[in-house]
Structure formats: structure tokens, C-alpha cells
Design a protein around this motif. Structure first.
Motif, PDB file in Angstrom:
ATOM      1  N   ASP A   6      -7.267 -11.445 -37.618  1.00  0.00           N
ATOM      2  CA  ASP A   6      -7.444 -11.988 -36.326  1.00  0.00           C
ATOM      3  C   ASP A   6      -6.291 -10.978 -35.373  1.00  0.00           C
ATOM      4  OD1 ASP A   6      -9.489 -13.981 -35.881  1.00  0.00           O
ATOM      5  OD2 ASP A   6      -8.338 -14.887 -35.699  1.00  0.00           O
ATOM      6  N   ASP A   7      -5.368 -10.933 -35.934  1.00  0.00           N
ATOM      7  CA  ASP A   7      -4.305 -10.207 -34.846  1.00  0.00           C
ATOM      8  C   ASP A   7      -4.547  -8.616 -35.296  1.00  0.00           C
ATOM      9  OD1 ASP A   7      -2.867 -12.380 -33.821  1.00  0.00           O
ATOM     10  OD2 ASP A   7      -1.293 -12.446 -35.689  1.00  0.00           O
ATOM     11  N   TYR A   8      -4.768  -8.343 -36.239  1.00  0.00           N
ATOM     12  CA  TYR A   8      -4.919  -7.001 -36.909  1.00  0.00           C
ATOM     13  C   TYR A   8      -6.507  -6.896 -36.481  1.00  0.00           C
ATOM     14  CZ  TYR A   8      -6.327  -3.029 -39.135  1.00  0.00           C
ATOM     15  OH  TYR A   8      -6.103  -1.452 -40.196  1.00  0.00           O
ATOM     16  N   SER A   9      -7.019  -7.578 -35.775  1.00  0.00           N
ATOM     17  CA  SER A   9      -8.451  -7.231 -34.939  1.00  0.00           C
ATOM     18  C   SER A   9      -8.516  -6.921 -33.667  1.00  0.00           C
ATOM     19  CB  SER A   9      -9.606  -8.139 -35.458  1.00  0.00           C
ATOM     20  OG  SER A   9     -10.700  -7.828 -34.556  1.00  0.00           O
ATOM     21  N   PHE A  10      -7.823  -8.113 -32.608  1.00  0.00           N
ATOM     22  CA  PHE A  10      -7.354  -7.974 -31.675  1.00  0.00           C
ATOM     23  C   PHE A  10      -6.204  -6.479 -31.505  1.00  0.00           C
ATOM     24  CE2 PHE A  10      -3.781  -8.647 -28.462  1.00  0.00           C
ATOM     25  CZ  PHE A  10      -4.867  -8.261 -27.199  1.00  0.00           C
ATOM     26  N   SER A  11      -5.132  -6.079 -32.482  1.00  0.00           N
ATOM     27  CA  SER A  11      -4.124  -4.789 -32.741  1.00  0.00           C
ATOM     28  C   SER A  11      -5.390  -3.521 -32.234  1.00  0.00           C
ATOM     29  CB  SER A  11      -3.007  -4.806 -33.521  1.00  0.00           C
ATOM     30  OG  SER A  11      -2.361  -3.423 -33.437  1.00  0.00           O
ATOM     31  N   PHE A  37      -4.758 -11.952 -21.168  1.00  0.00           N
ATOM     32  CA  PHE A  37      -3.933 -11.476 -22.071  1.00  0.00           C
ATOM     33  C   PHE A  37      -2.210 -10.890 -21.122  1.00  0.00           C
ATOM     34  CE2 PHE A  37      -6.197  -7.649 -21.057  1.00  0.00           C
ATOM     35  CZ  PHE A  37      -5.411  -6.543 -20.634  1.00  0.00           C
ATOM     36  N   GLN A  38      -1.140 -11.545 -21.942  1.00  0.00           N
ATOM     37  CA  GLN A  38       0.119 -11.467 -20.929  1.00  0.00           C
ATOM     38  C   GLN A  38       0.473  -9.734 -21.343  1.00  0.00           C
ATOM     39  OE1 GLN A  38       2.174 -14.391 -22.565  1.00  0.00           O
ATOM     40  NE2 GLN A  38       1.774 -15.358 -20.494  1.00  0.00           N
ATOM     41  N   ILE A  39       1.277  -9.116 -20.540  1.00  0.00           N
ATOM     42  CA  ILE A  39       2.006  -7.744 -21.051  1.00  0.00           C
ATOM     43  C   ILE A  39       2.810  -7.546 -21.002  1.00  0.00           C
ATOM     44  CG2 ILE A  39       1.618  -4.795 -20.991  1.00  0.00           C
ATOM     45  CD1 ILE A  39      -1.194  -5.630 -19.616  1.00  0.00           C
ATOM     46  N   CYS A  40       3.621  -7.382 -21.980  1.00  0.00           N
ATOM     47  CA  CYS A  40       5.639  -7.247 -22.122  1.00  0.00           C
ATOM     48  C   CYS A  40       5.609  -6.107 -22.156  1.00  0.00           C
ATOM     49  CB  CYS A  40       5.761  -8.473 -22.906  1.00  0.00           C
ATOM     50  SG  CYS A  40       7.290  -8.561 -22.844  1.00  0.00           S
ATOM     51  N   ILE A  41       6.855  -5.004 -21.447  1.00  0.00           N
ATOM     52  CA  ILE A  41       6.454  -4.010 -22.196  1.00  0.00           C
ATOM     53  C   ILE A  41       9.027  -3.892 -22.005  1.00  0.00           C
ATOM     54  CG2 ILE A  41       7.120  -1.314 -21.870  1.00  0.00           C
ATOM     55  CD1 ILE A  41       4.211  -1.647 -20.167  1.00  0.00           C
ATOM     56  N   SER A  42       9.364  -3.770 -23.210  1.00  0.00           N
ATOM     57  CA  SER A  42      10.410  -3.598 -23.305  1.00  0.00           C
ATOM     58  C   SER A  42      10.946  -2.397 -24.147  1.00  0.00           C
ATOM     59  CB  SER A  42      11.155  -4.452 -24.641  1.00  0.00           C
ATOM     60  OG  SER A  42      10.605  -6.110 -24.436  1.00  0.00           O
ATOM     61  N   ASP A  43      12.390  -2.179 -23.268  1.00  0.00           N
ATOM     62  CA  ASP A  43      12.861  -0.244 -24.220  1.00  0.00           C
ATOM     63  C   ASP A  43      13.678  -0.814 -25.679  1.00  0.00           C
ATOM     64  OD1 ASP A  43      15.465  -1.659 -23.644  1.00  0.00           O
ATOM     65  OD2 ASP A  43      15.864  -1.173 -21.648  1.00  0.00           O
ATOM     66  N   VAL A  74       4.132  -5.247 -26.100  1.00  0.00           N
ATOM     67  CA  VAL A  74       3.638  -5.901 -26.823  1.00  0.00           C
ATOM     68  C   VAL A  74       1.882  -6.895 -25.123  1.00  0.00           C
ATOM     69  CG1 VAL A  74       4.299  -8.389 -27.724  1.00  0.00           C
ATOM     70  CG2 VAL A  74       5.435  -6.649 -27.951  1.00  0.00           C
ATOM     71  N   CYS A  75       1.233  -7.329 -26.149  1.00  0.00           N
ATOM     72  CA  CYS A  75       0.269  -7.875 -26.020  1.00  0.00           C
ATOM     73  C   CYS A  75       0.067  -9.222 -26.696  1.00  0.00           C
ATOM     74  CB  CYS A  75      -1.192  -7.323 -25.616  1.00  0.00           C
ATOM     75  SG  CYS A  75      -0.929  -5.490 -24.138  1.00  0.00           S
ATOM     76  N   ILE A  76      -0.402 -10.370 -25.852  1.00  0.00           N
ATOM     77  CA  ILE A  76      -0.467 -11.524 -25.805  1.00  0.00           C
ATOM     78  C   ILE A  76      -1.839 -11.822 -25.602  1.00  0.00           C
ATOM     79  CG2 ILE A  76       0.037 -14.177 -26.691  1.00  0.00           C
ATOM     80  CD1 ILE A  76       3.007 -12.784 -27.082  1.00  0.00           C
ATOM     81  N   ASP A  77      -2.827 -12.490 -25.976  1.00  0.00           N
ATOM     82  CA  ASP A  77      -4.322 -12.681 -25.662  1.00  0.00           C
ATOM     83  C   ASP A  77      -4.529 -14.588 -25.296  1.00  0.00           C
ATOM     84  OD1 ASP A  77      -4.993 -13.771 -28.270  1.00  0.00           O
ATOM     85  OD2 ASP A  77      -6.830 -12.139 -28.127  1.00  0.00           O
ATOM     86  N   ARG A  81      -3.233 -13.994 -29.775  1.00  0.00           N
ATOM     87  CA  ARG A  81      -3.311 -12.624 -31.084  1.00  0.00           C
ATOM     88  C   ARG A  81      -2.369 -11.939 -30.071  1.00  0.00           C
ATOM     89  NH1 ARG A  81      -9.972 -12.028 -31.267  1.00  0.00           N
ATOM     90  NH2 ARG A  81      -9.176 -11.774 -29.089  1.00  0.00           N
ATOM     91  N   VAL A  82      -1.655 -11.506 -31.321  1.00  0.00           N
ATOM     92  CA  VAL A  82      -0.137 -10.311 -30.722  1.00  0.00           C
ATOM     93  C   VAL A  82      -0.825  -8.972 -31.449  1.00  0.00           C
ATOM     94  CG1 VAL A  82       1.979  -9.999 -30.957  1.00  0.00           C
ATOM     95  CG2 VAL A  82       1.328 -12.310 -30.995  1.00  0.00           C
ATOM     96  N   SER A  83      -0.423  -7.698 -30.510  1.00  0.00           N
ATOM     97  CA  SER A  83      -0.749  -6.157 -30.584  1.00  0.00           C
ATOM     98  C   SER A  83       1.143  -6.266 -30.214  1.00  0.00           C
ATOM     99  CB  SER A  83      -1.535  -5.838 -30.149  1.00  0.00           C
ATOM    100  OG  SER A  83      -2.100  -4.738 -30.488  1.00  0.00           O
ATOM    101  N   SER A  84       1.061  -5.219 -31.051  1.00  0.00           N
ATOM    102  CA  SER A  84       2.243  -4.478 -30.884  1.00  0.00           C
ATOM    103  C   SER A  84       2.264  -2.774 -31.124  1.00  0.00           C
ATOM    104  CB  SER A  84       4.103  -4.913 -31.448  1.00  0.00           C
ATOM    105  OG  SER A  84       4.697  -4.399 -31.525  1.00  0.00           O
ATOM    106  N   LYS A  85       2.894  -2.010 -29.636  1.00  0.00           N
ATOM    107  CA  LYS A  85       2.216  -0.672 -29.824  1.00  0.00           C
ATOM    108  C   LYS A  85       3.427   0.050 -29.612  1.00  0.00           C
ATOM    109  CE  LYS A  85      -2.271  -1.657 -29.619  1.00  0.00           C
ATOM    110  NZ  LYS A  85      -2.919  -0.501 -31.449  1.00  0.00           N
TER     111      LYS A  85
END
Length: 90
Positions: A6-11, A37-43, A74-77, A81-85
Motif C-alpha cells: 500500500d505504501d509503494y502504491s501510494f508513493s 493527507f499531511q505534508i511535511c518538508i524538511s531541509d 513526506v506525505c502521510i494519508d 500510508r507514507v510517501s517520501s520524495k
């Protein structure tokens, strides 16, 4: 964090463009049926520079007030499910 199919599919159903961005503007397109979904951006040092929650399929993020460089998005729905880009503000 459980890395599952599911995480892979979400990503794969989460698009970020343009990447790299020259003006700090990024568009996040959620192709899944997630309600929110939550969006978090980190340096690169791990410091959180932006955090928000959205229920829209398309979200625009503005990093123009941040320094140019590499960031992790990083997005978490709502299903966990987690996706990192990796994104680049160039």
C-alpha cells in the motif's frame, strides 16, 4: 513505519513537479482516493521548514522563502500510508 505494498502504491500515485524548481514553487498531485493527507518538508539537516494538511487532490507548496537546496517531502494519508520524495529548489 511499515513499508508495505500500500505504501509503494501510494508513493507511485503521488507526483511532485516541477522537480527541480527554479522559483521554489512545487505542485503535489495526489492520484489516490485518500480523503486527507499531511505534508511535511524538511531541509537536508532534518529541520522542518513547512507542514500542512490538505484534502485537495492538487496542492501548491511555496519554498521561495527558504534557501535553495535539497529537501525531503513526506506525505502521510488518512490511511497511514507514507510517501517520501526528494525535491530540489535550484
Amino acid at each position: 513505519i511499515n513499508a508495505s505494498v500500500d505504501d509503494y502504491s501510494f508513493s507511485n500515485n503521488l507526483q511532485v513537479f516541477p522537480n527541480p524548481s527554479t522559483d521554489g514553487l512545487f505542485t503535489i498531485k495526489n492520484l489516490t482516493n485518500a480523503e486527507t493527507f499531511q505534508i511535511c518538508i524538511s531541509d537536508i539537516s532534518g529541520r522542518e521548514v513547512k507542514k500542512l494538511e490538505s484534502s485537495y487532490a492538487i496542492v501548491e507548496i511555496n519554498l521561495s522563502e527558504c534557501k535553495k537546496g535539497f529537501y525531503t517531502l513526506v506525505c502521510i494519508d488518512n490511511k497511514g500510508r507514507v510517501s517520501s520524495k526528494k525535491i530540489i529548489y535550484n
